[in-house]
Design an enzyme around this catalytic site. Sequence first.
Site, mmCIF file in Angstrom:
data_model
loop_
_atom_site.group_PDB
_atom_site.id
_atom_site.type_symbol
_atom_site.label_atom_id
_atom_site.label_comp_id
_atom_site.label_asym_id
_atom_site.label_seq_id
_atom_site.Cartn_x
_atom_site.Cartn_y
_atom_site.Cartn_z
ATOM 1 N N LEU A 186 0.875 -1.173 0.000
ATOM 2 C CA LEU A 186 0.000 0.000 0.000
ATOM 3 C C LEU A 186 0.910 1.219 0.000
ATOM 4 O O LEU A 186 1.550 1.534 1.011
ATOM 5 C CB LEU A 186 -0.907 0.012 1.229
ATOM 6 N N ILE A 187 1.009 1.895 -1.125
ATOM 7 C CA ILE A 187 1.978 2.980 -1.274
ATOM 8 C C ILE A 187 1.272 4.327 -1.313
ATOM 9 O O ILE A 187 0.296 4.526 -2.048
ATOM 10 C CB ILE A 187 2.846 2.785 -2.538
ATOM 11 N N LYS A 268 -8.481 3.252 7.416
ATOM 12 C CA LYS A 268 -7.456 2.221 7.237
ATOM 13 C C LYS A 268 -8.091 0.851 7.007
ATOM 14 O O LYS A 268 -7.613 0.066 6.174
ATOM 15 C CB LYS A 268 -6.542 2.171 8.468
ATOM 16 N N GLY A 290 3.627 0.774 5.574
ATOM 17 C CA GLY A 290 4.753 1.476 6.192
ATOM 18 C C GLY A 290 4.469 1.921 7.604
ATOM 19 O O GLY A 290 5.124 2.839 8.112
ATOM 20 N N GLN A 299 -1.950 4.079 14.655
ATOM 21 C CA GLN A 299 -0.913 3.060 14.678
ATOM 22 C C GLN A 299 -0.511 2.640 16.099
ATOM 23 O O GLN A 299 0.597 2.159 16.316
ATOM 24 C CB GLN A 299 0.309 3.537 13.883
ATOM 25 N N CYS A 462 14.702 14.768 -18.255
ATOM 26 C CA CYS A 462 15.247 13.669 -17.454
ATOM 27 C C CYS A 462 15.325 12.451 -18.364
ATOM 28 O O CYS A 462 14.674 12.411 -19.408
ATOM 29 C CB CYS A 462 14.404 13.383 -16.208
#
Length: 492
Positions: A186-187, A268, A290, A299, A462
């Site tokens: 999960l980013i 969440k 994370g 958390q 780039c």
Amino acid sequence: MKYIIRFFPEITVKSRAVRQQQIKQLKKNIRQIVKEIWEPARVGGCWDLLEVEVGDDAPEVITTQISDALTCIPGIHHFMEAQEYDLPDFDRICELTLEAVGDSLRGKTFAVRVQRAGVHDFRSIDLERYVGGYLFQHTDNAGVRLKDPDQLVVLQVHHQRLFIINRRREGMGGYPLGTQENVATLISGGYDSCVATWQMLQRGIYTHFIFFRLGGPAHEEGVKQVAYYLWQRYGRSHRVKFVTVPFEDVVEDILTQVDNPLMGVVLKRCMIRCADRVASRLKTTALITGEAISQVSSQTLTNLQVIDRATERLILRPLITTNKQAIVDQAKMIGAAVYAEAIPEYCAVISKRPTTRAKLHEVEAAEARLSQAVMADALAMASYQPITEIPADLAARAVAADLLPASASFNEQVVVLDVRAPDEVDNAPLRLSQVDVVPMPFYRLHSGFAALDQSREYWLYCDKGVMSQLQAQNLRDAGFDNVRVYPAELAQ
């Protein structure tokens, strides 16, 4: 040029069958990545090392790219850049070593180290003394110093082959990708999820990416860019998916239906529940987050336990006991910090009075008021995109946003801004004869662009075309209309 690769130490203590399987996978991963850079390269090796042979005809920029790529392949403990010869007699070894390192010893103390494998009629220390004495007599050195010399001359004798080591570089360590089962991360694009992703890659676990979009297309583009960076730098031997789940309507539903203290935990749990469905489709074993203990209110151990009850799938939290500064430091080390710090916090559900001890029955009662249709719609509209398509996807958006120039021809008003990181510019500088090229790392654009001459037009460059497009759009959003993207393929 040849690269001698040594394995992560934990690989060498595995059983024979496991070690063979892991070395075979590492060899396959190295071959795929190296041949993308230089097709003639050859990858070989045996029980105790692997070798990458580039060839003397490879340009310096190619050898630099291969060397940099090897530092980022999971499973490599370290590698040495070396010149290889058939094992000659001592006198010829001295001549070859002098030719290779003689100039570098000028004015320095030195010591010779010999690493030997196989059966020979001499000892390692015999060769060290012979070569050391020869170099002492035939170079303008400052003397031999066996402890802490200015320069170490390293020779490796591997059976009937001699390697003269140019330099040693450290690798990423860990297990080769593909030797463990895959997962889904999960980013969010922030420090935590970036570092968690890297740590899983280091353990040989390749990961898909699940992104819950809370901040619109700009948020999505930013997270795609950082996910692509992590994959391209550390995991590109394996193909993965980037999954975008549009979560704006789910957030709105939570804001209107859930009591304030429970909003963070409910959000969440909704994400985990959706991620579980996505993971089933991707056939992944576990979910990665994370999260770290007590970093935010959702958390705490109590709240994490409640969140975990949203799924039966394994949830791994590699950062669970890591403090924030250590996470930021590691993000800097892997090169993700400059990307992560540019992505705002988009979590729309931050309770004013968040609970740190949510009760499961209260959370489930709050969730009963949420619309199942809204959640189902979010999953139905999720996009599953091969991560290799992200550059083309961002390029298409750049065209739609009028970021690409109408033609590739320059005029006196155009300046090309090279927005790559300084080390990338040093390794492969962009040289254009028709136009000024000004290095300006992407993380300085926000503060430095306004000070430039705004009567001129700036084309951002780039090497992958990803960061340039993202930063050009950000500058457009900030009110600058003199920004374009220099197509990366024109620099090839």
